[in-house]
Design an enzyme around this catalytic site. Structure first.
Site, PDB file in Angstrom:
ATOM      1  N   ARG A  47       0.827  -1.199   0.000  1.00 39.22           N
ATOM      2  CA  ARG A  47       0.000   0.000   0.000  1.00 39.22           C
ATOM      3  C   ARG A  47       0.864   1.253   0.000  1.00 39.22           C
ATOM      4  O   ARG A  47       0.521   2.263  -0.617  1.00 39.22           O
ATOM      5  CB  ARG A  47      -0.932  -0.019   1.211  1.00 39.22           C
ATOM      6  CG  ARG A  47      -1.937  -1.167   1.195  1.00 39.22           C
ATOM      7  CD  ARG A  47      -2.796  -1.180   2.442  1.00 39.22           C
ATOM      8  NE  ARG A  47      -3.753  -2.296   2.455  1.00 39.22           N
ATOM      9  CZ  ARG A  47      -3.510  -3.460   3.014  1.00 39.22           C
ATOM     10  NH1 ARG A  47      -2.346  -3.686   3.606  1.00 39.22           N
ATOM     11  NH2 ARG A  47      -4.427  -4.414   2.994  1.00 39.22           N
ATOM     12  N   VAL A  96     -10.739   6.390   1.532  1.00 36.57           N
ATOM     13  CA  VAL A  96     -10.670   4.938   1.427  1.00 36.57           C
ATOM     14  C   VAL A  96      -9.447   4.502   0.621  1.00 36.57           C
ATOM     15  O   VAL A  96      -8.902   3.422   0.835  1.00 36.57           O
ATOM     16  CB  VAL A  96     -11.956   4.369   0.791  1.00 36.57           C
ATOM     17  CG1 VAL A  96     -11.918   2.850   0.735  1.00 36.57           C
ATOM     18  CG2 VAL A  96     -13.190   4.831   1.563  1.00 36.57           C
ATOM     19  N   ASP A 118      -9.746  -4.454   8.517  1.00 37.90           N
ATOM     20  CA  ASP A 118      -8.784  -5.399   9.095  1.00 37.90           C
ATOM     21  C   ASP A 118      -9.332  -5.987  10.404  1.00 37.90           C
ATOM     22  O   ASP A 118      -9.170  -7.180  10.671  1.00 37.90           O
ATOM     23  CB  ASP A 118      -7.446  -4.704   9.367  1.00 37.90           C
ATOM     24  CG  ASP A 118      -6.927  -3.956   8.169  1.00 37.90           C
ATOM     25  OD1 ASP A 118      -5.939  -4.386   7.566  1.00 37.90           O
ATOM     26  OD2 ASP A 118      -7.524  -2.918   7.826  1.00 37.90           O
ATOM     27  N   HIS A 157      -2.710   0.823   8.230  1.00 34.93           N
ATOM     28  CA  HIS A 157      -3.487  -0.137   7.444  1.00 34.93           C
ATOM     29  C   HIS A 157      -2.527  -0.685   6.389  1.00 34.93           C
ATOM     30  O   HIS A 157      -2.455  -0.211   5.260  1.00 34.93           O
ATOM     31  CB  HIS A 157      -4.676   0.559   6.775  1.00 34.93           C
ATOM     32  CG  HIS A 157      -5.403  -0.309   5.782  1.00 34.93           C
ATOM     33  ND1 HIS A 157      -5.927  -1.537   6.108  1.00 34.93           N
ATOM     34  CD2 HIS A 157      -5.666  -0.127   4.467  1.00 34.93           C
ATOM     35  CE1 HIS A 157      -6.498  -2.074   5.040  1.00 34.93           C
ATOM     36  NE2 HIS A 157      -6.347  -1.233   4.024  1.00 34.93           N
TER      37      HIS A 157
END
Length: 348
Positions: free
Chosen positions: A110, A140, A170, A197
């Site tokens: 990510r 998001v 998660d 995240h």
């Protein structure tokens, strides 16, 4: 469908003059109509939380097609005005959900997405603010913690009104996995993933429980004695869930859509729900001024109150490392303006 009229006020800020419009509390916008955006829009239609939803995408035909397709399900839910629009339609939106950005490719983290998506956000956010938007941003796109902080900087809105979906998904993955393993309703599993995240996220095992029974004790109730080993395996599985799904079907979207809807529900209904959204903290284990996924009370005003955590020594060290990872990445971001005419935004 009644038309909601807005009264416009011109105010002067450090960033110049902006129009401030009264909000339509039942209006939501989704920017980015790829897998995540369209699935989120579909979930929001089913939720009955909103009466108006505008979809925006660089591919206008895609936005129009998704709006039309989703609208055909309205007779089985609740009346709603769903349409493809432009940034001008955002002036009175109460929540703007940003899902636009580059896709996460197989083998890509990510954080690898950061420079591409920051460039895209530097074109999106100023255009939203030019309309006098004064609602709540819900980010998001990945890396969600970093991009949430980017939106805070670019929008100039109060920090409590900018949040990211964080580790809400998660944490749901963790609850589902534990519930399946322990043969218990996952809604009674109380466990959280916090931090980035991403690859440095961690489970708060010291506070995990099943209806008040400590997780290790519940493991023993189910005849599982090697709890430490099992916990490590579960945490690794949750951490790698997105990579596994992307490898098998190229994208993740069915899990995140209801997660985003759940956050919107907490906002619209002022539920004061405790959720691990991406939110700003002045200090996280010695790392200053960082946005990351930590529990907070979410209500109509946005992130209303940060919830402190009692962590074990090991968990505190892991959280510090996660916060430092995000801080190091944030320090590399170039905030100089870019021209949106040279960029094309695609869905996460």
């Amino acid at each position: 469908m009644p038309i909601v009229r807005c009264h416009t006020l011109l105010v002067k800020t450090e960033r110049g003059f902006f129009m401030i419009n009264s909000l339509n509390g039942r209006k939501v916008a989704v920017i980015g109509c790829g897998f995540v955006g369209s699935t989120t829009a579909y979930s929001l239609m089913q939720s009955k939380l909103f009466t108006d939803m505008v979809l925006i995408d660089v591919d206008t035909n895609r936005a129009e097609g998704e709006a039309l397709d989703i609208s055909h399900g309205i007779p089985y839910y609740s009346p709603m005005n769903i349409y493809a629009g432009t940034y001008e339609d955002l002036s009175d939106a109460s929540i703007v959900i940003i899902t636009a950005g580059a896709n996460q490719k197989p083998g890509e983290t990510r954080l690898d997405l950061v420079q591409k998506n920051v460039a895209i956000f530097k074109t999106i956010v100023p255009r939203i603010m030019e309309q006098g938007f004064d609602g709540i941003f819900l980010v998001v796109s990945n890396p969600v913690d970093i991009l949430t902080q980017v939106v805070m900087e670019l929008s100039g809105l109060p920090r409590e009104r900018v949040m990211g979906s964080g580790t809400v998904l998660d944490s749901a993955r963790l609850k589902y996995t534990l519930g399946h393993m322990l043969d218990v309703d996952p809604r009674h599993v109380h466990a959280r993933i916090i931090g980035e995240h991403g690859d440095s996220e961690l489970a708060v095992w010291s506070a995990a429980n099943v209806s008040g029974i400590a997780i290790n004790d519940f493991f023993r109730l189910r005849g599982i004695e090697n709890a430490t080993e099992i916990r490590a395996s579960v945490e690794e599985s949750v951490r790698n869930s997105a990579y596994e799904i992307i490898e098998k079907k190229r994208a993740t979207y069915f899990g995140i859509a209801p997660s985003v809807t759940r956050i919107c529900e907490a906002i619209v209904r002022d539920q004061k729900s405790i959720m691990t959204v991406s939110n700003y903290r002045t200090d996280v284990q010695g790392v200053p001024d960082v946005v990351m996924s930590l529990p907070a009370i979410v209500g109509s005003k946005g992130v209303e109150f940060p919830i402190p955590l009692q962590l074990s020594i090991d968990e505190a060290e892991l959280l510090h490392s996660s916060a430092q990872t995000l801080k190091n990445t944030l320090n590399q971001i170039d905030f100089s303006p870019v021209s949106y005419t040279h960029l094309r935004a695609h869905e996460t």
